[in-house]
Design a protein around this motif. Structure first.
Motif, PDB file in Angstrom:
ATOM      1  N   ALA A  44       0.810  -1.223   0.000  1.00 50.22           N
ATOM      2  CA  ALA A  44       0.000   0.000   0.000  1.00 50.22           C
ATOM      3  C   ALA A  44       0.845   1.277   0.000  1.00 50.22           C
ATOM      4  CB  ALA A  44      -0.948  -0.004   1.197  1.00 50.22           C
ATOM      5  N   GLN A  45       2.093   1.200   0.450  1.00 48.50           N
ATOM      6  CA  GLN A  45       2.944   2.396   0.493  1.00 48.50           C
ATOM      7  C   GLN A  45       3.387   2.876  -0.896  1.00 48.50           C
ATOM      8  OE1 GLN A  45       6.972   1.734   2.213  1.00 48.50           O
ATOM      9  NE2 GLN A  45       6.453  -0.435   2.000  1.00 48.50           N
ATOM     10  N   PHE A  46       3.150   2.070  -1.912  1.00 49.77           N
ATOM     11  CA  PHE A  46       3.606   2.403  -3.256  1.00 49.77           C
ATOM     12  C   PHE A  46       2.496   2.988  -4.126  1.00 49.77           C
ATOM     13  CE2 PHE A  46       6.267  -1.130  -1.735  1.00 49.77           C
ATOM     14  CZ  PHE A  46       7.485  -0.478  -1.698  1.00 49.77           C
ATOM     15  N   ASP A  47       1.611   3.784  -3.539  1.00 49.99           N
ATOM     16  CA  ASP A  47       0.550   4.384  -4.347  1.00 49.99           C
ATOM     17  C   ASP A  47       1.156   5.437  -5.286  1.00 49.99           C
ATOM     18  OD1 ASP A  47       0.717   6.940  -3.094  1.00 49.99           O
ATOM     19  OD2 ASP A  47      -0.655   6.306  -1.522  1.00 49.99           O
ATOM     20  N   THR A  48       0.369   5.921  -6.212  1.00 46.48           N
ATOM     21  CA  THR A  48       0.883   6.787  -7.277  1.00 46.48           C
ATOM     22  C   THR A  48       1.396   8.134  -6.785  1.00 46.48           C
ATOM     23  OG1 THR A  48      -1.363   7.536  -7.707  1.00 46.48           O
ATOM     24  CG2 THR A  48      -0.521   5.750  -9.088  1.00 46.48           C
ATOM     25  N   SER A  49       1.014   8.562  -5.604  1.00 43.24           N
ATOM     26  CA  SER A  49       1.481   9.847  -5.084  1.00 43.24           C
ATOM     27  C   SER A  49       2.724   9.689  -4.204  1.00 43.24           C
ATOM     28  CB  SER A  49       0.365  10.524  -4.277  1.00 43.24           C
ATOM     29  OG  SER A  49       0.064   9.750  -3.133  1.00 43.24           O
ATOM     30  N   SER A  50       3.244   8.497  -4.095  1.00 43.63           N
ATOM     31  CA  SER A  50       4.343   8.197  -3.189  1.00 43.63           C
ATOM     32  C   SER A  50       5.706   8.504  -3.797  1.00 43.63           C
ATOM     33  CB  SER A  50       4.280   6.708  -2.814  1.00 43.63           C
ATOM     34  OG  SER A  50       5.375   6.348  -2.019  1.00 43.63           O
ATOM     35  N   ARG A  51       6.673   8.772  -2.938  1.00 39.85           N
ATOM     36  CA  ARG A  51       8.077   8.897  -3.355  1.00 39.85           C
ATOM     37  C   ARG A  51       8.725   7.524  -3.467  1.00 39.85           C
ATOM     38  NH1 ARG A  51      10.017  14.069  -2.672  1.00 39.85           N
ATOM     39  NH2 ARG A  51      12.186  13.420  -2.501  1.00 39.85           N
ATOM     40  N   TYR A  52       7.957   6.518  -3.172  1.00 37.51           N
ATOM     41  CA  TYR A  52       8.479   5.156  -3.164  1.00 37.51           C
ATOM     42  C   TYR A  52       7.866   4.366  -4.310  1.00 37.51           C
ATOM     43  CZ  TYR A  52       9.539   7.029   1.371  1.00 37.51           C
ATOM     44  OH  TYR A  52       9.959   7.854   2.373  1.00 37.51           O
ATOM     45  N   GLN A  53       8.655   3.466  -4.846  1.00 41.06           N
ATOM     46  CA  GLN A  53       8.215   2.682  -5.992  1.00 41.06           C
ATOM     47  C   GLN A  53       8.661   1.236  -5.833  1.00 41.06           C
ATOM     48  OE1 GLN A  53      10.397   4.043  -9.511  1.00 41.06           O
ATOM     49  NE2 GLN A  53      11.737   5.177  -8.134  1.00 41.06           N
ATOM     50  N   ALA A  54       7.933   0.359  -6.482  1.00 39.15           N
ATOM     51  CA  ALA A  54       8.274  -1.065  -6.477  1.00 39.15           C
ATOM     52  C   ALA A  54       8.186  -1.578  -7.907  1.00 39.15           C
ATOM     53  CB  ALA A  54       7.323  -1.840  -5.567  1.00 39.15           C
ATOM     54  N   TRP A  55       9.187  -2.331  -8.308  1.00 38.30           N
ATOM     55  CA  TRP A  55       9.299  -2.872  -9.660  1.00 38.30           C
ATOM     56  C   TRP A  55       9.456  -4.380  -9.589  1.00 38.30           C
ATOM     57  CZ3 TRP A  55       8.755   0.565 -13.581  1.00 38.30           C
ATOM     58  CH2 TRP A  55       8.940   1.912 -13.284  1.00 38.30           C
ATOM     59  N   VAL A  56       9.018  -5.071 -10.614  1.00 32.57           N
ATOM     60  CA  VAL A  56       9.231  -6.511 -10.721  1.00 32.57           C
ATOM     61  C   VAL A  56       9.830  -6.832 -12.081  1.00 32.57           C
ATOM     62  CG1 VAL A  56       7.403  -7.174  -9.092  1.00 32.57           C
ATOM     63  CG2 VAL A  56       6.866  -6.944 -11.529  1.00 32.57           C
ATOM     64  N   ALA A  57      10.532  -7.951 -12.118  1.00 35.45           N
ATOM     65  CA  ALA A  57      11.087  -8.475 -13.369  1.00 35.45           C
ATOM     66  C   ALA A  57      10.346  -9.758 -13.697  1.00 35.45           C
ATOM     67  CB  ALA A  57      12.577  -8.747 -13.222  1.00 35.45           C
ATOM     68  N   GLU A  58       9.871  -9.840 -14.924  1.00 35.14           N
ATOM     69  CA  GLU A  58       9.150 -11.026 -15.402  1.00 35.14           C
ATOM     70  C   GLU A  58       9.929 -11.655 -16.548  1.00 35.14           C
ATOM     71  OE1 GLU A  58       4.339 -10.468 -14.917  1.00 35.14           O
ATOM     72  OE2 GLU A  58       5.244 -10.217 -16.880  1.00 35.14           O
ATOM     73  N   GLN A  59       9.987 -12.965 -16.513  1.00 29.82           N
ATOM     74  CA  GLN A  59      10.628 -13.716 -17.579  1.00 29.82           C
ATOM     75  C   GLN A  59       9.742 -14.929 -17.855  1.00 29.82           C
ATOM     76  OE1 GLN A  59      14.575 -15.284 -16.622  1.00 29.82           O
ATOM     77  NE2 GLN A  59      15.365 -13.849 -18.124  1.00 29.82           N
ATOM     78  N   ASN A  60       9.310 -15.078 -19.093  1.00 31.52           N
ATOM     79  CA  ASN A  60       8.414 -16.185 -19.455  1.00 31.52           C
ATOM     80  C   ASN A  60       7.190 -16.234 -18.540  1.00 31.52           C
ATOM     81  OD1 ASN A  60      10.279 -16.989 -21.473  1.00 31.52           O
ATOM     82  ND2 ASN A  60      11.443 -18.105 -19.919  1.00 31.52           N
ATOM     83  N   ASN A  61       6.594 -15.073 -18.308  1.00 32.35           N
ATOM     84  CA  ASN A  61       5.398 -14.927 -17.470  1.00 32.35           C
ATOM     85  C   ASN A  61       5.600 -15.347 -16.020  1.00 32.35           C
ATOM     86  OD1 ASN A  61       3.741 -13.873 -19.543  1.00 32.35           O
ATOM     87  ND2 ASN A  61       3.537 -15.946 -20.379  1.00 32.35           N
ATOM     88  N   GLU A  62       6.835 -15.359 -15.571  1.00 37.98           N
ATOM     89  CA  GLU A  62       7.130 -15.712 -14.184  1.00 37.98           C
ATOM     90  C   GLU A  62       7.933 -14.579 -13.544  1.00 37.98           C
ATOM     91  OE1 GLU A  62       9.786 -19.013 -11.783  1.00 37.98           O
ATOM     92  OE2 GLU A  62       8.950 -19.566 -13.713  1.00 37.98           O
ATOM     93  N   LEU A  63       7.584 -14.246 -12.315  1.00 29.97           N
ATOM     94  CA  LEU A  63       8.320 -13.219 -11.587  1.00 29.97           C
ATOM     95  C   LEU A  63       9.677 -13.784 -11.170  1.00 29.97           C
ATOM     96  CD1 LEU A  63       6.858 -10.499 -10.965  1.00 29.97           C
ATOM     97  CD2 LEU A  63       7.053 -11.152  -8.590  1.00 29.97           C
ATOM     98  N   VAL A  64      10.755 -13.070 -11.538  1.00 27.37           N
ATOM     99  CA  VAL A  64      12.102 -13.552 -11.233  1.00 27.37           C
ATOM    100  C   VAL A  64      12.893 -12.560 -10.391  1.00 27.37           C
ATOM    101  CG1 VAL A  64      12.284 -15.125 -13.203  1.00 27.37           C
ATOM    102  CG2 VAL A  64      12.940 -12.711 -13.463  1.00 27.37           C
ATOM    103  N   GLY A  65      12.285 -11.444 -10.045  1.00 27.91           N
ATOM    104  CA  GLY A  65      12.975 -10.483  -9.197  1.00 27.91           C
ATOM    105  C   GLY A  65      12.091  -9.302  -8.871  1.00 27.91           C
ATOM    106  N   PHE A  66      12.506  -8.544  -7.862  1.00 25.23           N
ATOM    107  CA  PHE A  66      11.779  -7.329  -7.499  1.00 25.23           C
ATOM    108  C   PHE A  66      12.747  -6.338  -6.864  1.00 25.23           C
ATOM    109  CE2 PHE A  66      11.487 -10.042  -3.782  1.00 25.23           C
ATOM    110  CZ  PHE A  66      11.592  -9.195  -2.698  1.00 25.23           C
ATOM    111  N   ALA A  67      12.380  -5.075  -6.936  1.00 20.10           N
ATOM    112  CA  ALA A  67      13.186  -4.001  -6.355  1.00 20.10           C
ATOM    113  C   ALA A  67      12.246  -2.915  -5.871  1.00 20.10           C
ATOM    114  CB  ALA A  67      14.149  -3.442  -7.398  1.00 20.10           C
TER     115      ALA A  67
END
Length: 165
Positions: A44-67
């Motif tokens: 919930a802390q990563f809403d659009t007005s936040s200074r914080y962001q979360a990213w994911v990496a997908e490979q072959n439709n599978e999550l393989v990492g996050f930051a």
């Protein structure tokens, strides 16, 4: 590989990656695996007005990492600084996933006007240290024997990156 913003639907896959490191390594000092409801509240802390962001990496439709980046310290004067975290699935290392996540995360932080990024890395972790150094992080401190996990004491390196350069 696709790098995209994390969505609520990714919480279980993020937990799968992260919980491995909880149960099998000292890389994180969490001791109890995360549950879905905890991750959803955290997200919930990563809403659009936040200074914080979360990213994911997908490979072959599978999550393989996050930051993601979060508050470095809750005191308001620290708002120009942020702590980062990057995890890659334990069986997906060495493919450049961490590098792509790091680049995306740091670029996003710069766009948000953040000035410093910090990372705490349990030692030893040569791969993580090398990744951070490639992106301009420098070790600015070490917390000696600061955590205990699996019956052993562990030190943590503090790294800093000047996002204005």
């Amino acid at each position: 590989m696709l790098i995209r913003r994390m969505e609520l639907r990714d919480c279980d896959a993020v937990n799968t990656i992260y919980n491995y490191y909880i149960s099998q390594t000292a890389i994180t000092f969490d001791l109890v695996p995360w549950q879905t409801i905890e991750r959803e509240r955290w997200f919930a802390q990563f809403d659009t007005s936040s200074r914080y962001q979360a990213w994911v990496a997908e490979q072959n439709n599978e999550l393989v990492g996050f930051a993601y980046n979060t508050a470095f310290n809750p005191k308001q004067a620290y708002l120009i600084s942020s702590e980062i975290t990057i995890y890659v699935a334990h069986d997906a290392g060495g493919q450049g996933i961490g590098s792509q996540l790091m680049q995306t995360l740091l670029n996003g932080m710069r766009q948000l006007g953040l000035r410093r990024a910090y990372s705490l890395i349990t030692l030893p972790n040569p791969a993580s240290l090398a990744l951070h150094r490639r992106y301009g992080f420098q070790q600015v401190g070490q917390l000696s024997d600061v955590g205990e996990k699996f019956g052993k004491l562990h030190s943590v390196a503090m790294l800093e990156c000047d996002l204005t350069r």
